[in-house]
Structure formats: C-alpha cells, structure tokens
Motif scaffolding. Structure first.
Motif, PDB file in Angstrom:
ATOM      1  N   ALA A   1       0.842  -1.211   0.000  1.00  0.00           N
ATOM      2  CA  ALA A   1       0.000   0.000   0.000  1.00  0.00           C
ATOM      3  C   ALA A   1       0.878   1.262   0.000  1.00  0.00           C
ATOM      4  N   VAL A   2       1.969   1.228   0.769  1.00  0.00           N
ATOM      5  CA  VAL A   2       2.855   2.392   0.840  1.00  0.00           C
ATOM      6  C   VAL A   2       3.567   2.578  -0.501  1.00  0.00           C
ATOM      7  N   LYS A   3       4.019   1.450  -1.092  1.00  0.00           N
ATOM      8  CA  LYS A   3       4.678   1.541  -2.412  1.00  0.00           C
ATOM      9  C   LYS A   3       3.732   2.137  -3.447  1.00  0.00           C
ATOM     10  N   LYS A   4       2.451   1.786  -3.321  1.00  0.00           N
ATOM     11  CA  LYS A   4       1.461   2.277  -4.292  1.00  0.00           C
ATOM     12  C   LYS A   4       0.974   3.669  -3.924  1.00  0.00           C
ATOM     13  N   ASN A   5       1.573   4.231  -2.874  1.00  0.00           N
ATOM     14  CA  ASN A   5       1.280   5.620  -2.514  1.00  0.00           C
ATOM     15  C   ASN A   5      -0.139   5.868  -2.003  1.00  0.00           C
TER      16      ASN A   5
ATOM     17  N   GLU B   1      10.536   6.870   6.998  1.00  0.00           N
ATOM     18  CA  GLU B   1      11.104   6.670   5.662  1.00  0.00           C
ATOM     19  C   GLU B   1      10.423   7.529   4.598  1.00  0.00           C
ATOM     20  N   SER B   2       9.125   7.774   4.780  1.00  0.00           N
ATOM     21  CA  SER B   2       8.395   8.539   3.773  1.00  0.00           C
ATOM     22  C   SER B   2       7.461   9.521   4.451  1.00  0.00           C
ATOM     23  N   LYS B   3       7.569  10.768   4.050  1.00  0.00           N
ATOM     24  CA  LYS B   3       6.755  11.803   4.711  1.00  0.00           C
ATOM     25  C   LYS B   3       5.402  11.992   4.010  1.00  0.00           C
ATOM     26  N   ASN B   4       5.215  11.263   2.902  1.00  0.00           N
ATOM     27  CA  ASN B   4       4.003  11.523   2.125  1.00  0.00           C
ATOM     28  C   ASN B   4       2.773  10.778   2.607  1.00  0.00           C
ATOM     29  N   ILE B   5       3.003   9.725   3.360  1.00  0.00           N
ATOM     30  CA  ILE B   5       1.881   8.862   3.753  1.00  0.00           C
ATOM     31  C   ILE B   5       1.434   9.245   5.149  1.00  0.00           C
TER      32      ILE B   5
END
Ligand code: NAD
Ligand code: WQD
Length: 337
Positions: free
Chosen positions: A112-116, A166-170
């Motif tokens: 789900a995270v990879k698919k944004n 690791e990712s600030k977008n999620i």
C-alpha cells in the motif's frame, strides 16, 4: 466515486464500517479470506444499504493478489481490519497469530505504501497498553502488552512508525479500540458468534436467550465498586462513525495520529448483566469463579484526543448496546447461518 479498500470487511467491525462507507457513497472493495466471517454478510449489507460492496476473497498474506488489487484500482484509502482476534488463542497459537496478523499486515502495508495510498487506517487495540498504573489509559503511555495478540498489534504500530520515518508523504490513523460490542440497529448485522468466544457480551446475550445455562463471572474480589472487572464497552456503530471521521481527518492528519476509541467510562460485569436483564426482560443466571489469568481489574479509555481532533464522541450507552445486541440475538438465534 472514491474507492476504499477494506480488509476484514465481512467481519464484525468491518461490516458495520462498510455500511457507513456505502451510505456515504464511497465505492467499497472488501478483501477477506472468510476465516472468521461468512459471505452472506455481503447480502446483509445490501439489505441495509441497497448496495453491494465489491468482494475479493483472499488473504492479506498473498503478495501477488495484493499487488494485483492495487494495480487494478486507485484507492482513496485503505482500512485494515483483517486479523485474528482471540487473546487466549494467541497464547496457544503464537506463530499462527504472528503469521496472520504481523506478516499479513507487513505485506499489505508494504504494498500500500509503495502504491502511494495516502490514507491508511489501522485497527489496533487497547490490548497494547497491558497493565498500566492508571485504569484510564492515554495514547502517550508506555506500551506494555501482555498477550501475543497485543504484542502483534504493537509490532504493526511500530512498523507504521518506521514507514513514517522513511516517507513523509503517507499518513496513518491508528485506532485503539476498547471492548467493541453492539450490533446494527436493524438487527441484520452484528457479531456472528463462534462457539469458542470468550468475550463477555455475546456470552451474556446467549445466557439471556437460554443457549447457555449460566454465565461464569471471572472474579468478584477485584478492588472495584462491586468486585467484578470494569471495562469500556463501545458500540460498533460509534466505532464505525469514528472511521468515517478518520477518513475525513486526513488532510489535517500529521504523519501518524493514534486515537483511543472508547466511551471513557468503565462498566462492571454486573452492570452489563443487570442492564441486559433490564433490556431483554430475561433473567441471566450467573455464578462467580476465580479470576481469569491476565485480566485487569479496570481499564477504560481517555477519549479526549479523538473527541477533540476528530470531533468524534461515542453517542451510544450501555443500554443502547444491550438493546441492539438483544435485537440481533432474537433475529439471528443461531448467528448468520
Ligand atoms: P472479526 O474476526 O469479526 O473480523 C476480522 C475479519 O478479518 C474476519 O472477517 C476474517 O475472516 C478476516 N481475516 C482474518 N485474517 C485474514 C487474512 N489473513 N486475510 C484476509 N482476511 C482475514 O474481528 P472484529 O471484531 O471485526 O475485529 C476487527 C479488527 O479490530 C481486528 O483487527 C481486531 O484485532 C481489532 N479489534 C477488535 C476488537 C473487538 O473487541 N472486537 C477490539 C480491539 C481491536
Ligand atoms: C470483559 C470482562 C472479564 C467473559 C479483550 C481485549 C480487547 C478486545 C476485547 C481485541 C472482563 C469478564 C468475560 C466471561 C466474565 N479485543 N468476563 N465472564 O478481556 O476485557 O478485552 O477482548 O482487541 O482489546 O483486551 O474482554 O469480553 O473477554 O471481558 O466475567 O465469561 O468480562 O473478566 O472483566 P477483555 P472480555
């Protein structure tokens, strides 16, 4: 129409959330392996809402399937309910629980995270708190789960924190539910009880109905008002409403928001028995036995954060809960079959 993927959507809490999502005009995709639910729930959801959710029978551990689902659809959000949930069973079958709950969630969330997927809501539990100094628990307390089930939930919460670094977008919403009970007011969906259940509310209901001769109350010498254990019983309809608020909260959501979902009040086992007797007009025979290992005397939510940030508050009380459970019991004497 905005698409939402709901894992565990034919289960007890998931099905009530699916009803509210459909009523809000979301397009709902349910992914469930039916290990603890039945397909007939989908028809029941249609009976209530006039709409049939899309259904994918499958497992959150199936990497190919999860990739395929995310490749074929653009989801506005993911609500992740799928899990095994028996505390006692998690002690006996630790590996099975780890594999289903932790490995399964890692697999699902990785993809789900990879698919944004920007909005992810995860069903955690009050079981992550364990034995705290205070009976009223706040989200910021140091977590110390007792059971494997609670430890599984904590591992997933930690995995979510790792994604965040690791990712600030999620952004994620983690809901820690207290004792989820109740049923849809129509009596069409509710908790489809397994023979093996050890939770209080379904056992009270079955005793009132005469399917169980006597309720066993675990302990009458707790340091509580009547000697029995105190818990925060929250209506599944209130829980479902919080998930809708959770989805709407996302633009304001900062990275990870963790909320207790409880009423903020503790009721004793005897409160539950007496209220159920009042509502059902049936006698509930009971006997006291020794305390159940691992049980706390008292545990209830501080729901302040959910009340203020989500603008959500539980509206239904213990009487509403017992009324809806009894209505479901009468309309489904042997469950969904
Ligand atoms: P439930 O058993 O009724 O629903 C869970 C659903 O997930 C079931 O339909 C089951 O078939 C499905 N499922 C399980 N493993 C799966 C897998 N590997 N792949 C696909 N589907 C799978 O449980 P519930 O009471 O609705 O609980 C929903 C969530 O809320 C769970 O994560 C549970 O741990 C959590 N929770 C429940 C309570 C409660 O009091 N019921 C309290 C705190 C947290
Ligand atoms: C409630 C009270 C028992 C059965 C756990 C998790 C919670 C959530 C629900 C998933 C206690 C008493 C019970 C009986 C009794 N699950 N009781 N006789 O253990 O509070 O909560 O399950 O996440 O997070 O912690 O729920 O319904 O089993 O017990 O006297 O036959 O009823 O001792 O005081 P619990 P429960």
């Amino acid at each position: 129409m905005k698409k939402i993927l709901v894992t565990g959507g034919t289960g007890f809490i998931g099905s009530h959330v699916v009803v509210q999502l459909l009523n809000k005009n979301y397009q709902v995709f349910v992914l469930d392996n039916l290990s603890n639910s039945k397909k007939i729930v989908l028809e029941k959801i249609r009976k209530i809402t006039g709409k049939l959710p899309n259904f994918i029978e499958g497992d959150i551990r199936n990497i190919n399937l999860i990739n395929q689902i995310f490749n074929e659809n653009i989801f506005e959000g993911l609500m992740h309910f799928a899990a095994l949930k028996s505390l006692s069973d998690s002690e006996i079958n630790a590996e099975k629980y780890y594999d289903n709950n932790v490995v399964g969630s890692n697999n699902l969330l990785d993809i789900a995270v990879k698919k944004n997927i920007k909005k992810i809501i995860f069903s955690s539990s009050a079981a992550v708190y364990g034995n705290q100094k205070s009976a009223k628990v706040v989200e910021t307390m140091l977590l110390d789960p007792i059971t494997n089930y609670g430890k599984n939930k904590l591992l997933i919460e930690k995995k979510i924190q790792k994604f965040q670094t690791e990712s600030k977008n999620i952004s994620f919403v983690i809901f820690r539910y207290f004792n989820a009970v109740g049923a849809h007011p129509s009596g069409i969906i509710g908790e489809d009880i397994r023979e093996t259940t050890s939770n209080l509310m379904p056992l009270v209901s079955k005793t009132a109905f005469g399917q169980i001769k006597k309720l066993t109350i675990f302990g009458n010498d707790y340091p509580t008002k009547d000697g029995t254990g105190l818990r925060d019983y929250i209506h599944v309809e209130d829980l479902a409403a919080a998930h809708i608020k959770g989805l709407e909260f996302f633009p304001k959501n900062k990275n990870i928001s963790t909320f207790n979902l409880g009423v903020g009040k503790a009721y004793s086992v005897l409160d539950v028995v007496k209220t159920f007797e009042l509502v059902s007009k049936r006698k509930i025979p009971y006997e006291f036995s020794k305390k159940r290992p691992g049980d706390l005397a008292e545990c209830y939510a501080d729901p302040f954060l959910a009340n203020s940030d989500l603008q959500w508050k539980a509206k239904l009380n213990l009487e509403d809960i017992c009324r809806d459970v009894w209505n479901f019991q009468i309309k489904n004497p042997i469950g969904y079959e």
